[in-house]
Write a protein that holds these residues in place. Structure first.
Motif, PDB file in Angstrom:
ATOM      1  N   SER A 105       0.842  -1.208   0.000  1.00 39.31           N
ATOM      2  CA  SER A 105       0.000   0.000   0.000  1.00 39.31           C
ATOM      3  C   SER A 105       0.877   1.257   0.000  1.00 39.31           C
ATOM      4  O   SER A 105       0.520   2.272  -0.601  1.00 39.31           O
ATOM      5  CB  SER A 105      -0.958   0.000   1.184  1.00 39.31           C
ATOM      6  OG  SER A 105      -0.289  -0.367   2.345  1.00 39.31           O
ATOM      7  N   GLU A 126      -6.793   5.686  -3.370  1.00 41.11           N
ATOM      8  CA  GLU A 126      -7.790   4.819  -2.745  1.00 41.11           C
ATOM      9  C   GLU A 126      -7.379   4.434  -1.347  1.00 41.11           C
ATOM     10  O   GLU A 126      -6.215   4.112  -1.110  1.00 41.11           O
ATOM     11  CB  GLU A 126      -7.941   3.550  -3.577  1.00 41.11           C
ATOM     12  CG  GLU A 126      -9.008   3.672  -4.630  1.00 41.11           C
ATOM     13  CD  GLU A 126      -9.279   2.338  -5.257  1.00 41.11           C
ATOM     14  OE1 GLU A 126      -9.597   1.411  -4.510  1.00 41.11           O
ATOM     15  OE2 GLU A 126      -9.138   2.224  -6.478  1.00 41.11           O
ATOM     16  N   LEU A 127      -8.336   4.441  -0.410  1.00 43.03           N
ATOM     17  CA  LEU A 127      -8.013   4.121   0.988  1.00 43.03           C
ATOM     18  C   LEU A 127      -8.242   2.642   1.292  1.00 43.03           C
ATOM     19  O   LEU A 127      -7.825   2.152   2.323  1.00 43.03           O
ATOM     20  CB  LEU A 127      -8.891   4.951   1.927  1.00 43.03           C
ATOM     21  CG  LEU A 127      -8.644   6.458   1.944  1.00 43.03           C
ATOM     22  CD1 LEU A 127      -9.682   7.159   2.780  1.00 43.03           C
ATOM     23  CD2 LEU A 127      -7.267   6.752   2.516  1.00 43.03           C
ATOM     24  N   LYS A 128      -8.892   1.933   0.333  1.00 43.53           N
ATOM     25  CA  LYS A 128      -9.350   0.565   0.597  1.00 43.53           C
ATOM     26  C   LYS A 128      -8.252  -0.364   1.126  1.00 43.53           C
ATOM     27  O   LYS A 128      -8.403  -1.024   2.129  1.00 43.53           O
ATOM     28  CB  LYS A 128      -9.916  -0.030  -0.697  1.00 43.53           C
ATOM     29  CG  LYS A 128     -11.418   0.136  -0.796  1.00 43.53           C
ATOM     30  CD  LYS A 128     -11.998  -0.704  -1.896  1.00 43.53           C
ATOM     31  CE  LYS A 128     -11.356  -0.391  -3.205  1.00 43.53           C
ATOM     32  NZ  LYS A 128     -11.906  -0.884  -4.391  1.00 43.53           N
ATOM     33  N   LYS A 129      -7.086  -0.362   0.409  1.00 48.30           N
ATOM     34  CA  LYS A 129      -6.078  -1.375   0.745  1.00 48.30           C
ATOM     35  C   LYS A 129      -5.154  -0.924   1.873  1.00 48.30           C
ATOM     36  O   LYS A 129      -4.410  -1.723   2.415  1.00 48.30           O
ATOM     37  CB  LYS A 129      -5.243  -1.667  -0.495  1.00 48.30           C
ATOM     38  CG  LYS A 129      -6.035  -2.417  -1.538  1.00 48.30           C
ATOM     39  CD  LYS A 129      -5.189  -2.619  -2.779  1.00 48.30           C
ATOM     40  CE  LYS A 129      -6.079  -2.792  -3.984  1.00 48.30           C
ATOM     41  NZ  LYS A 129      -5.493  -2.276  -5.196  1.00 48.30           N
ATOM     42  N   GLN A 131      -3.738   0.367   5.520  1.00 47.03           N
ATOM     43  CA  GLN A 131      -4.051   0.071   6.923  1.00 47.03           C
ATOM     44  C   GLN A 131      -3.099   0.838   7.823  1.00 47.03           C
ATOM     45  O   GLN A 131      -2.013   1.207   7.399  1.00 47.03           O
ATOM     46  CB  GLN A 131      -3.839  -1.413   7.205  1.00 47.03           C
ATOM     47  CG  GLN A 131      -4.981  -2.285   6.731  1.00 47.03           C
ATOM     48  CD  GLN A 131      -4.668  -3.745   6.926  1.00 47.03           C
ATOM     49  OE1 GLN A 131      -3.543  -4.092   7.240  1.00 47.03           O
ATOM     50  NE2 GLN A 131      -5.664  -4.575   6.726  1.00 47.03           N
ATOM     51  N   LEU A 135      -2.608   4.093   6.170  1.00 44.81           N
ATOM     52  CA  LEU A 135      -3.961   4.636   5.998  1.00 44.81           C
ATOM     53  C   LEU A 135      -3.978   6.111   6.408  1.00 44.81           C
ATOM     54  O   LEU A 135      -4.518   6.965   5.711  1.00 44.81           O
ATOM     55  CB  LEU A 135      -4.948   3.840   6.848  1.00 44.81           C
ATOM     56  CG  LEU A 135      -6.404   4.282   6.748  1.00 44.81           C
ATOM     57  CD1 LEU A 135      -6.981   3.939   5.402  1.00 44.81           C
ATOM     58  CD2 LEU A 135      -7.234   3.667   7.848  1.00 44.81           C
ATOM     59  N   THR A 138      -2.126   8.125   3.807  1.00 51.31           N
ATOM     60  CA  THR A 138      -2.942   8.275   2.593  1.00 51.31           C
ATOM     61  C   THR A 138      -4.031   9.312   2.823  1.00 51.31           C
ATOM     62  O   THR A 138      -4.283  10.167   1.972  1.00 51.31           O
ATOM     63  CB  THR A 138      -3.592   6.919   2.226  1.00 51.31           C
ATOM     64  OG1 THR A 138      -2.589   5.926   2.271  1.00 51.31           O
ATOM     65  CG2 THR A 138      -4.199   6.951   0.841  1.00 51.31           C
ATOM     66  N   ASP A 139      -4.642   9.229   4.001  1.00 50.85           N
ATOM     67  CA  ASP A 139      -5.714  10.160   4.334  1.00 50.85           C
ATOM     68  C   ASP A 139      -5.181  11.594   4.363  1.00 50.85           C
ATOM     69  O   ASP A 139      -5.774  12.510   3.788  1.00 50.85           O
ATOM     70  CB  ASP A 139      -6.290   9.759   5.697  1.00 50.85           C
ATOM     71  CG  ASP A 139      -7.588  10.461   5.967  1.00 50.85           C
ATOM     72  OD1 ASP A 139      -8.323  10.676   4.999  1.00 50.85           O
ATOM     73  OD2 ASP A 139      -7.854  10.828   7.129  1.00 50.85           O
ATOM     74  N   ASN A 142      -4.535  12.752   0.868  1.00 52.96           N
ATOM     75  CA  ASN A 142      -5.767  13.109   0.159  1.00 52.96           C
ATOM     76  C   ASN A 142      -6.297  14.463   0.615  1.00 52.96           C
ATOM     77  O   ASN A 142      -6.764  15.270  -0.185  1.00 52.96           O
ATOM     78  CB  ASN A 142      -6.842  12.046   0.391  1.00 52.96           C
ATOM     79  CG  ASN A 142      -6.633  10.855  -0.518  1.00 52.96           C
ATOM     80  OD1 ASN A 142      -5.898  10.949  -1.510  1.00 52.96           O
ATOM     81  ND2 ASN A 142      -7.230   9.747  -0.191  1.00 52.96           N
TER      82      ASN A 142
END
Ligand code: ADP
Length: 374
Positions: A105, A126-129, A131, A135, A138-139, A142
């Motif tokens: 990720s 995408e945040l799906k994968k 953790q 995560l 990524t957040d 974004n």
């Protein structure tokens, strides 16, 4: 190679720790095997000990060659070393694969960050994968993209808005001039009308240019003098009383002397003038504007409240953007450039102060300026 640096590094570190642990464990096993069984073999050979005394009665000890124990120790050592190597290699391969999976990720995030440019700022990772920490990263990324996109859009529309804001009064002036030119014998009244239109357009151009200049220069203006607030408010109320009078709006101020802040008196005067001017402008005949200065232990509060046309919820979130004008003020043809509140906001930022607005359509608007007291 560069792409997998972190994965390889983690694998190497885990590998070193694991190899050291395996070596120590194997060395301990080998030492123990040699110590207990090697010694036992020697003692056995010399007849100093007997065969395993715990054998049940009647069971004979197996026929043991003289070097049985030495061979067993050698086999044990050989097997231990081979097992250590195979387990070590397997564990390393598993570590490499697991770390690769964990970092997938992060790699995806790195790839997405690399693909961002001014043409696709609306894209999100995408945040799906993701953790855990990835995560969060990524957040945050974004959210940073959203802020960048917003700033970029504002900047992009800024030039277009500025050009439009200047072009409109210039076009008005040009068409008034054409109308005058077409008249073979213009009278004094025609000239007066032309001059009045031209003055109105020039005022609008000057206001826009002044606003643009303020936005451009504000950062360099010093803002560290001691400024007494109430005299500035009274001065602004005085200056706008003629406009209030002609709009049949009751304008008044309440406050006390002796409340001072660090700042730039001209800029703070500008803030109060812009807010009061708006409160008068976006009002109705018979309306009121009340400016109140309050204080608490460490802050000074200036509230400019009117009971005029008000601002809709959606418009309220945009009023501090340059060139933004709510539909109501456009449709009612209330003159303005849409720069006043953008300048106010910048001045407040320059003073480490705050400005908040609350409003209800048809009921009125309240602006609250908060400044740190000396
Ligand atoms: P303008 O030059 O249009 O007055 P501003 O930046 O000062 O520009 O204000 C932006 C917009 O916010 C205005 O066009 C108007 O729609 C709205 N607005 C500002 N102050 C008030 C107020 N007191 N009452 C109602 N609307 C307001």
């Amino acid at each position: 190679m560069k792409k997998d640096t972190l994965q390889i590094r983690i694998t190497v570190i885990v590998g070193i720790i694991m190899t050291a642990a395996c070596l120590l464990l194997t060395a301990n096993s080998l030492f123990s095997a040699r110590r207990y069984y090697g010694d036992y073999a020697e003692l056995l050979e010399e007849g100093l000990v007997e065969y395993d005394p715990v054998l049940p009665d009647g069971v004979l000890p197996p026929a043991i060659e003289p070097d049985f124990y030495q061979t067993a120790v050698r086999k044990f050592s050989f097997q231990s070393v081979i097992a250590m190597m195979v387990i070590g290699i397997l564990a390393l391969a598993l570590t490499y694969a697991a770390v690769g999976r964990m970092l997938r990720s992060l790699k995806e995030l790195t790839r997405s960050v690399g693909e961002v440019n001014d043409g696709n700022l609306d894209r999100r990772v995408e945040l799906k994968k993701a953790q855990g920490e990835v995560l969060e990263l990524t957040d945050s990324f974004n959210r940073m993209l959203s802020r960048l996109e917003e700033a970029f859009l504002i900047q992009k529309s800024f030039a277009a808005n500025a050009a439009h804001e200047l072009k409109t009064p210039l076009s008005v002036m040009k068409s008034s001039l054409q109308v005058l030119e077409m008249d073979p014998n213009p009278g004094t009244e025609d000239y007066r009308e032309f001059m009045a239109d031209t003055k109105q357009s020039l005022d609008r151009i000057i206001k826009t240019v002044e606003g643009l200049l303020s936005l451009a220069n504000l950062k360099d203006v010093p803002a560290d003098s001691e400024v007494e607030v109430y005299p500035l408010i009274k001065q602004a109320v005085q200056e706008l009383s003629a406009a209030a009078h002609s709009g049949n709006v009751a304008l008044s101020a309440v406050g006390t002397d002796g409340i001072s802040v660090y700042g730039n008196p001209d800029l703070l005067y500008r803030v109060f003038c812009n807010l009061i001017e708006n409160a008068v402008k976006y009002n109705r005949p018979g309306g009121t504007v009340l400016v109140t200065l309050r204080q608490d232990a460490d802050k000074a509060y200036v509230e400019v409240a009117d009971d005029g046309i008000g601002i809709g919820e959606e418009a309220l979130s945009h009023i501090f953007e340059p060139f933004y004008r709510a539909d109501q003020s456009r449709s009612q043809k209330i003159p303005g450039s849409g720069l006043g509140l953008a300048v106010v906001k910048m001045i407040m930022e320059r003073h480490n102060g705050e400005i908040e607005a609350e409003s209800a359509v048809g009921e009125g608007t309240k602006f609250l300026v908060t400044l740190k007291k000396i």
